[in-house]
Motif scaffolding. Sequence first.
Motif, PDB file in Angstrom:
ATOM      1  N   MET A  69       0.816  -1.197   0.000  1.00  0.00           N
ATOM      2  CA  MET A  69       0.000   0.000   0.000  1.00  0.00           C
ATOM      3  C   MET A  69       0.860   1.263   0.000  1.00  0.00           C
ATOM      4  O   MET A  69       0.534   2.238  -0.657  1.00  0.00           O
ATOM      5  CB  MET A  69      -0.928  -0.064   1.217  1.00  0.00           C
ATOM      6  N   LYS A  70       1.951   1.208   0.772  1.00  0.00           N
ATOM      7  CA  LYS A  70       2.837   2.357   0.846  1.00  0.00           C
ATOM      8  C   LYS A  70       3.482   2.655  -0.518  1.00  0.00           C
ATOM      9  O   LYS A  70       3.612   3.803  -0.918  1.00  0.00           O
ATOM     10  CB  LYS A  70       3.918   2.071   1.879  1.00  0.00           C
ATOM     11  N   LYS A  71       3.853   1.585  -1.231  1.00  0.00           N
ATOM     12  CA  LYS A  71       4.474   1.749  -2.553  1.00  0.00           C
ATOM     13  C   LYS A  71       3.494   2.380  -3.535  1.00  0.00           C
ATOM     14  O   LYS A  71       3.872   3.221  -4.342  1.00  0.00           O
ATOM     15  CB  LYS A  71       4.958   0.405  -3.093  1.00  0.00           C
ATOM     16  N   MET A  92       1.044   4.418  -2.859  1.00  0.00           N
ATOM     17  CA  MET A  92       0.894   5.839  -2.512  1.00  0.00           C
ATOM     18  C   MET A  92       2.096   6.644  -2.999  1.00  0.00           C
ATOM     19  O   MET A  92       1.937   7.749  -3.504  1.00  0.00           O
ATOM     20  CB  MET A  92       0.690   5.992  -1.007  1.00  0.00           C
ATOM     21  N   VAL A  93       3.304   6.094  -2.827  1.00  0.00           N
ATOM     22  CA  VAL A  93       4.515   6.796  -3.268  1.00  0.00           C
ATOM     23  C   VAL A  93       4.512   6.941  -4.786  1.00  0.00           C
ATOM     24  O   VAL A  93       4.797   8.020  -5.316  1.00  0.00           O
ATOM     25  CB  VAL A  93       5.778   6.056  -2.772  1.00  0.00           C
ATOM     26  N   SER A 117       1.917   6.932  -6.768  1.00  0.00           N
ATOM     27  CA  SER A 117       0.844   7.874  -7.111  1.00  0.00           C
ATOM     28  C   SER A 117       1.287   9.303  -6.881  1.00  0.00           C
ATOM     29  O   SER A 117       1.035  10.188  -7.704  1.00  0.00           O
ATOM     30  CB  SER A 117      -0.410   7.587  -6.285  1.00  0.00           C
TER      31      SER A 117
END
Length: 137
Positions: free
Chosen positions: A1-3, A5-6, A8
């Motif tokens: 999920m963090k990847k 967001m980054v 995006s």
Amino acid sequence: MKKVMVISLVLIVALLCEKIPFDYRNKYVGDYIFTKRYHFFYPPNNTIDTTYSDVIEGYVRHGKESNQIELYYDNYINSFGENEKSIIQVIVTRTGVFENYSNPSGKFINSTNIEFTFPSKALGGIGGTTYTGIKKN
């Protein structure tokens, strides 16, 4: 999920930049110094060749269409005494050649140099006005 967001966030920032990412015209966009040369030949041996000492601070920007650039290359005083800018939209190929089928003919010699000519004919003579530009650093 963090990847996600980054990634995006990076895409959003890239799309919000003034330059359009991955656009072949980006290497030509910028501020330029233009010089103007008028050259004309009247048969049999009369030639006019004038390089103007004035330099014009102009620019190259992205045009209205995806394959166009906007050139501001000269200015002049109109009949009302107002300063007018000479600005045109031209189609430019990936190799830097102008694809306009009328005026002007021209090309980017490389990513920092441009040359284009407005041809003219009059009273049996032929010639034109050539602008050469060097990109400011």
